[in-house]
Design an enzyme around this catalytic site. Structure first.
Site, PDB file in Angstrom:
ATOM      1  N   LYS A   9     -15.316  23.458  11.222  1.00 29.55           N
ATOM      2  CA  LYS A   9     -15.013  24.831  11.632  1.00 29.55           C
ATOM      3  C   LYS A   9     -16.210  25.753  11.330  1.00 29.55           C
ATOM      4  O   LYS A   9     -17.150  25.345  10.616  1.00 29.55           O
ATOM      5  CB  LYS A   9     -13.752  25.293  10.893  1.00 29.55           C
ATOM      6  N   TYR A  49      -4.757  25.079  19.762  1.00 31.61           N
ATOM      7  CA  TYR A  49      -3.813  25.543  18.744  1.00 31.61           C
ATOM      8  C   TYR A  49      -2.495  26.016  19.348  1.00 31.61           C
ATOM      9  O   TYR A  49      -1.798  26.836  18.740  1.00 31.61           O
ATOM     10  CB  TYR A  49      -4.449  26.650  17.900  1.00 31.61           C
ATOM     11  N   ARG A  85      -7.095  12.734   7.597  1.00 33.14           N
ATOM     12  CA  ARG A  85      -6.313  13.818   6.979  1.00 33.14           C
ATOM     13  C   ARG A  85      -6.261  13.640   5.457  1.00 33.14           C
ATOM     14  O   ARG A  85      -6.219  14.620   4.711  1.00 33.14           O
ATOM     15  CB  ARG A  85      -4.936  13.938   7.625  1.00 33.14           C
ATOM     16  N   ASN A 116     -10.730  26.399   5.885  1.00 34.41           N
ATOM     17  CA  ASN A 116     -10.694  25.127   5.159  1.00 34.41           C
ATOM     18  C   ASN A 116     -11.607  24.039   5.737  1.00 34.41           C
ATOM     19  O   ASN A 116     -11.309  22.857   5.658  1.00 34.41           O
ATOM     20  CB  ASN A 116      -9.242  24.646   5.052  1.00 34.41           C
ATOM     21  N   HIS A 119     -10.862  20.459  10.768  1.00 35.14           N
ATOM     22  CA  HIS A 119      -9.615  20.133  11.461  1.00 35.14           C
ATOM     23  C   HIS A 119      -9.575  18.634  11.678  1.00 35.14           C
ATOM     24  O   HIS A 119     -10.613  18.028  11.971  1.00 35.14           O
ATOM     25  CB  HIS A 119      -9.574  20.826  12.837  1.00 35.14           C
ATOM     26  N   GLU A 130      -6.415  16.446  22.155  1.00 38.95           N
ATOM     27  CA  GLU A 130      -7.532  17.241  21.625  1.00 38.95           C
ATOM     28  C   GLU A 130      -8.882  16.632  22.028  1.00 38.95           C
ATOM     29  O   GLU A 130      -9.835  17.364  22.315  1.00 38.95           O
ATOM     30  CB  GLU A 130      -7.414  17.335  20.099  1.00 38.95           C
TER      31      GLU A 130
END
Ligand code: DAT
Ligand code: MG
Length: 138
Positions: A9, A49, A85, A116, A119, A130
């Site tokens: 990000k 999103y 993740r 954070n 993604h 995505e």
């Protein structure tokens, strides 16, 4: 082979953490099979999103993701969706476990949206959707 979409990000790019994120993916044993840097536009982020439309952090999230360049990459390997993740850690960096990307490299900045660093797709369906958005179906 399973694949996932990872985004570094704008906070991660601004803080020169692109290499750090890629290194953690590679050290874990996953393969980076495609990568690009881009400035996202609103239309792309609204699709990416879509599940969060209407939530209080949605507009701040889109504004944050528009605030600078991002890096999109495809990582591949068995169970990479779950595995990345796990590498990323919990959404809230304040409580993300030390040893994770978010736990080691991010903290609460007092902003309306959590910043954070990364993604990662959350299911096979999200990953394919995505990847199509960011890599045109490749
Ligand atoms: P994740 O990125 O861990 O999959 P998510 O998909 O629920 O989390 O949310 C997308 C991003 O939106 C997340 O990385 C940070 C931000 N966010 C999520 N929940 C939030 C909240 N309650 N307050 C502020 N920002 C939030
Ligand atoms: Mg998510």
């Amino acid at each position: 082979m399973e694949r996932t979409l990872v985004l570094v990000k704008p906070d991660g790019v601004r803080r020169n953490l692109v290499g750090e994120v890629i290194a953690r993916i590679e050290r874990k044993g996953y393969f980076v099979t495609n990568i690009r840097m881009l400035q996202a536009d609103r239309a792309l982020l609204e699709q990416h999103y879509a599940e969060h439309i209407g939530k209080p952090f949605y507009e701040p999230l889109v504004e944050f993701m528009l605030s600078g360049p991002i890096v999109a990459l495809i990582a591949e390997g068995n169970r990479v969706i779950e595995g990345f993740r796990s590498l990323a850690g919990a959404t809230d960096p304040t409580v993300a476990a030390p040893g994770t990307i978010r736990g080691d490299l991010a903290r609460d900045q007092g902003t309306k949206v959590v910043q954070n660093i990364v993604h990662g797709s959350d299911s096979v369906e999200s990953a394919e959707r995505e990847i199509s958005l960011f890599f045109g179906g490749k």
